[in-house]
Design a protein around this motif. Structure first.
Motif, mmCIF file in Angstrom:
data_model
loop_
_atom_site.group_PDB
_atom_site.id
_atom_site.type_symbol
_atom_site.label_atom_id
_atom_site.label_comp_id
_atom_site.label_asym_id
_atom_site.label_seq_id
_atom_site.Cartn_x
_atom_site.Cartn_y
_atom_site.Cartn_z
ATOM 1 N N SER A 6 0.848 -1.192 0.000
ATOM 2 C CA SER A 6 0.000 0.000 0.000
ATOM 3 C C SER A 6 0.880 1.236 0.000
ATOM 4 O O SER A 6 1.814 1.358 0.799
ATOM 5 N N GLU A 31 -0.549 -0.795 -4.298
ATOM 6 C CA GLU A 31 -1.900 -0.239 -4.302
ATOM 7 C C GLU A 31 -1.766 1.262 -4.074
ATOM 8 O O GLU A 31 -1.371 1.713 -2.998
ATOM 9 N N THR A 59 -2.707 -1.719 -8.367
ATOM 10 C CA THR A 59 -4.131 -1.612 -8.076
ATOM 11 C C THR A 59 -4.347 -0.199 -7.540
ATOM 12 O O THR A 59 -3.401 0.580 -7.406
ATOM 13 N N HIS A 61 -6.686 2.553 -4.827
ATOM 14 C CA HIS A 61 -7.629 2.802 -3.735
ATOM 15 C C HIS A 61 -8.258 4.165 -3.975
ATOM 16 O O HIS A 61 -7.572 5.183 -3.964
ATOM 17 N N ALA A 96 -3.972 0.991 -13.539
ATOM 18 C CA ALA A 96 -4.254 0.150 -12.368
ATOM 19 C C ALA A 96 -5.247 -0.943 -12.744
ATOM 20 O O ALA A 96 -6.126 -0.749 -13.590
ATOM 21 N N THR A 100 -10.391 -0.028 -5.381
ATOM 22 C CA THR A 100 -11.038 -0.231 -4.078
ATOM 23 C C THR A 100 -11.907 0.972 -3.750
ATOM 24 O O THR A 100 -11.456 2.113 -3.861
ATOM 25 N N LYS A 195 -9.544 -9.394 -3.988
ATOM 26 C CA LYS A 195 -8.369 -8.700 -3.463
ATOM 27 C C LYS A 195 -8.424 -8.781 -1.940
ATOM 28 O O LYS A 195 -9.511 -8.823 -1.355
ATOM 29 N N HIS A 197 -6.697 -7.266 1.813
ATOM 30 C CA HIS A 197 -5.859 -6.327 2.553
ATOM 31 C C HIS A 197 -5.372 -7.006 3.827
ATOM 32 O O HIS A 197 -6.175 -7.593 4.565
ATOM 33 N N ILE A 232 -2.620 -7.076 -0.398
ATOM 34 C CA ILE A 232 -1.992 -5.766 -0.194
ATOM 35 C C ILE A 232 -1.624 -5.580 1.268
ATOM 36 O O ILE A 232 -2.481 -5.678 2.159
ATOM 37 N N GLU A 234 -1.130 -3.407 4.197
ATOM 38 C CA GLU A 234 -1.693 -2.090 4.487
ATOM 39 C C GLU A 234 -1.088 -1.459 5.738
ATOM 40 O O GLU A 234 -0.437 -2.122 6.544
#
Length: 271
Positions: A6, A31, A59, A61, A96, A100, A195, A197, A232, A234
Motif C-alpha cells: 500500500s 496499491e 491496483t 484505492h 491500475a 477499491t 483482493k 488487505h 496488499i 496495508e
C-alpha cells in the motif's frame, strides 16, 4: 505470492518513488491511494514511467477520507460520488488493475440503516455503470465493526453486491474482522472476493504492523501464500525512517520466510 505494498506505508513519498521502493524491496505491485497522488501532486506521467520502468503491477484505492457515499446530506453524497469517479479515471490513466471503494456509513442511528442502505445501492449502481463505461473494475471493501459502519460482514456485503451488477467485486480486509472471530471462516462466507488487505489489529487500533496485534501467523500465511488474488500489505507510515514498513517486512521475512527486504541506508536513495 502476489504481495503488493500500500502506498500509504510510504506516505512521505510521491507515488512514483513508492513504486521504486516496492520494486527494490521485492513486492509484486503497489496499491496506489488517490489521496497520496493528489497530496503530493505527483505528475501522472511520472507514475506511468515508474510502473513501466520497474514492471510493477498497480491496483488503486479510491478517495475515501472525508467522503460518504450514503450521507444524509445530498451535497456530500454527490460530491463523494464525484470524487470516486475522479479516482476511477485516475486509476485508468495509470493502468491500475482494480479500484477499491469504501462503502458509506450511517449519518444517524441504527434505525436509519435501511435508508442509508438504499442510498448506498443507488450510489454504487451509478458508480458501477461509470466503471463499466471506462473499463475499470470496482471492488467494495468490507469495513470494520465501528458504530456507524454497516457493511461489515458476510451478510451485509453479500446483500449489497447481489443488489449490484456481477462486475462489482469485494475486497476482504483481515484487520476489519473482530479478533474473537475466525478470519478464515469470515473469508469463506463472503462472495466475489478478488483482493485482500492484510495488516494486524489490536482491540483498540486497526492496521498496526504485522506481529503487533492479535492476527495469527497461520492465518496470514494462508492468506498470503495460498491466494491468487492480489494481497496488499496495508498501514500508514509518515515516518521518514520507514519504521512501520520495516516492522512489517521483518515479520514477513522472519515469520513467513518471504523474500522481502527491509529499507536500509544501503538500499534506499529516495530522500
Amino acid at each position: 505470492m502476489n504481495l503488493f505494498l500500500s502506498s500509504t506505508l510510504c506516505w512521505q513519498h510521491s507515488v512514483d518513488r513508492v513504486i521504486e521502493i516496492a520494486n527494490d524491496l521485492g513486492f509484486e505491485g503497489v496499491e496506489v491511494w488517490a489521496e497520496q497522488v493528489w497530496f503530493h501532486r505527483t505528475p501522472i506521467n511520472q507514475i506511468i514511467e515508474a510502473k513501466e520502468k520497474y514492471n510493477v503491477k498497480l491496483t488503486f484505492h479510491a478517495a475515501s477520507w472525508d467522503l460518504n457515499l450514503c450521507a444524509l446530506n445530498e451535497g456530500i453524497r454527490q460530491q463523494s460520488i464525484n470524487e470516486v469517479e475522479k479516482s476511477m479515471l485516475l486509476a485508468r490513466e495509470i493502468g491500475a488493475l482494480n479500484v477499491t471503494v469504501h462503502p458509506g456509513k450511517r449519518t444517524l442511528t441504527e434505525s436509519w440503516t435501511q435508508w442509508h442502505y438504499d442510498q448506498l445501492v443507488t450510489s454504487f449502481s451509478s458508480l458501477a455503470q461509470f466503471a463499466s463505461n471506462i473499463g475499470v473494475e470496482m471492488s467494495i471493501e468490507q469495513m470494520e465493526h465501528e458504530k456507524k459502519e454497516f457493511i461489515i460482514d458476510a451478510r451485509s456485503i453479500n446483500e449489497l453486491i447481489n443488489d449490484l451488477p456481477s462486475t462489482v467485486k469485494v475486497i476482504f480486509d483481515i484487520a476489519h474482522v473482530p479478533l474473537e472471530k475466525d478470519i478464515l471462516q469470515y473469508y469463506s462466507q463472503i462472495e466475489r472476493i478478488n483482493k485482500i488487505h492484510v495488516s494486524d489489529v489490536t482491540h483498540s487500533k486497526y492496521h498496526v504492523p504485522l506481529g503487533s496485534g492479535g492476527v495469527q501467523v497461520e492465518t496470514l500465511l494462508y492468506m498470503i501464500m495460498e491466494n491468487q488474488h492480489p494481497v496488499i500489505l496495508e498501514g500508514f507510515d509518515q515516518n521518514e525512517g520507514f519504521s512501520n514498513l520495516n516492522k512489517n517486512v521483518r515479520f514477513l521475512r522472519d515469520k513467513l520466510n518471504l523474500s522481502i527486504k527491509e529499507v536500509t541506508s544501503e538500499n534506499i536513495s529516495y530522500k
